[in-house]
Scaffold this active site. Sequence first.
Site, PDB file in Angstrom:
ATOM      1  N   THR A 108       1.202  -0.987   0.413  1.00 62.78           N
ATOM      2  CA  THR A 108       0.187   0.369   0.061  1.00 62.78           C
ATOM      3  C   THR A 108       0.850   1.480  -0.013  1.00 62.78           C
ATOM      4  OG1 THR A 108      -1.459  -0.413   1.233  1.00 62.78           O
ATOM      5  CG2 THR A 108      -1.812   0.904   1.369  1.00 62.78           C
ATOM      6  N   SER A 129       1.707  -7.520  -0.852  1.00 61.13           N
ATOM      7  CA  SER A 129       2.072  -8.157  -0.101  1.00 61.13           C
ATOM      8  C   SER A 129       1.641  -9.800  -0.277  1.00 61.13           C
ATOM      9  CB  SER A 129       2.545  -8.183   1.535  1.00 61.13           C
ATOM     10  OG  SER A 129       1.666  -8.297   1.965  1.00 61.13           O
ATOM     11  N   THR A 161       1.700  -5.013   4.399  1.00 62.11           N
ATOM     12  CA  THR A 161       1.317  -4.903   5.297  1.00 62.11           C
ATOM     13  C   THR A 161       0.684  -6.184   5.752  1.00 62.11           C
ATOM     14  OG1 THR A 161      -0.606  -3.392   5.284  1.00 62.11           O
ATOM     15  CG2 THR A 161       1.655  -2.760   5.923  1.00 62.11           C
ATOM     16  N   ASP A 162       0.400  -6.958   4.515  1.00 65.98           N
ATOM     17  CA  ASP A 162      -0.710  -8.647   5.031  1.00 65.98           C
ATOM     18  C   ASP A 162       0.240  -9.310   5.233  1.00 65.98           C
ATOM     19  OD1 ASP A 162      -2.755  -6.741   4.198  1.00 65.98           O
ATOM     20  OD2 ASP A 162      -3.092  -7.806   2.287  1.00 65.98           O
TER      21      ASP A 162
HETATM   22  N1  ASP Z   1      -2.582  -5.229   1.265  1.00 67.69           N
HETATM   23  C1  ASP Z   1      -1.723  -4.693   1.042  1.00 67.69           C
HETATM   24  C2  ASP Z   1      -0.874  -5.366   1.146  1.00 67.69           C
HETATM   25  O1  ASP Z   1      -0.035  -6.207   1.669  1.00 67.69           O
HETATM   26  C3  ASP Z   1      -1.988  -3.944   2.424  1.00 67.69           C
HETATM   27  C4  ASP Z   1      -0.963  -2.905   2.921  1.00 67.69           C
HETATM   28  O2  ASP Z   1       0.295  -2.608   2.096  1.00 67.69           O
HETATM   29  O3  ASP Z   1      -1.439  -2.220   3.847  1.00 67.69           O
HETATM   30  O4  ASP Z   1       0.201  -5.420   0.311  1.00 67.69           O
END
Ligand code: ASP
Length: 323
Positions: free
Chosen positions: A12, A55, A88-89
């Site tokens: 993200t 991710s 973050t995932d």
């Molecule tokens: N879905 C996103 C990812 O993990 C969430 C993020 O980056 O916060 O790529």
Amino acid sequence: MKKVLVINTGGTIAMSTDAQSESVKPMDDHVIEKIVPFLSGYADIKMLNPFNLPSPHITPPIMNQLRLFIEQEMAAGSYSGVVVTHGTDTLEETAYFLDLTLPFELPVVVTGAMRSSNELGADGPLNLISAVRVASDPASRNKGVLVVFNDEIHAARHVTKTHTSNVATFQSPQYGPIGTVTKKAVSYHHAPLDRECYKVVHADANIPLVKAVAGMDPRWLTFLLEEPIDGLVVEALGLGNVPPAIVPVLQQVLAKGVPIVLVSRCFNGQVQDVYDYAGGGRQLKDMGVIFSNGLNGQKARLKLMIALQHTCDPAELQGLFDH
Ligand code: ASP
């Protein structure tokens, strides 16, 4: 001025919100580069973009590729620290994989964002600035891979994503952050007691993770007996117990020489062989199940993947998971 290597992998922090569809996606390859002028006050930045992946698209072989990339870049340049930006995932998984495999004393800091680059209150730029400050601070040396998010510094081993959308999503249940980033300083409150580091050649072992639930049907697992699995991680109930109906399948998995690592679906505490009833921890221990030491399921899976490159002996594996 300290030299910090920033390696962008996607997520993200590298995405934008499309005004028409209101969906979040990668729209501009240079989103993170726009933050560089704000980083330059803190360190001399070299930024590299080896890949740009959400991710959920990250796999253990990609984590291993990233590990190799970091090792090569660190050997080629003289850096004070490294920052990895990541979705973050699965951030905690990549951070822990790097923690287990990078032999550096230099700080390696992983960060990301919960809000995309053009949203109000976007947290990416500040998280990245904090990560660069932590990576260039000598106090961050020899603390293992760190996750910096929302003004907090967490140890990769303990941190986990706890909220689907809140910017304070990264928490270290039971232990808390090891430090904080304020406007004026990077300060540590405590530090990991020791570090583990393993040589790794590949990261392509086939290790499923299954979660125990009340009334679990063994047929959900029997197909695994036909699959070429290298190990199995079971997220057990409470202190480390499973519904008795699945015990015969676990016994057959072990009889094939496939190691089983037990973790708890509780996010605090460790599994222990205390309960002596069918499916209880005592029975699982007697069967030869390896008890993990407070890792969550996704991290225990990565550790087993790495540990199996060093030993297949159940007692030695248990020793590694006691660490
Ligand atoms: N879905 C996103 C990812 O993990 C969430 C993020 O980056 O916060 O790529």
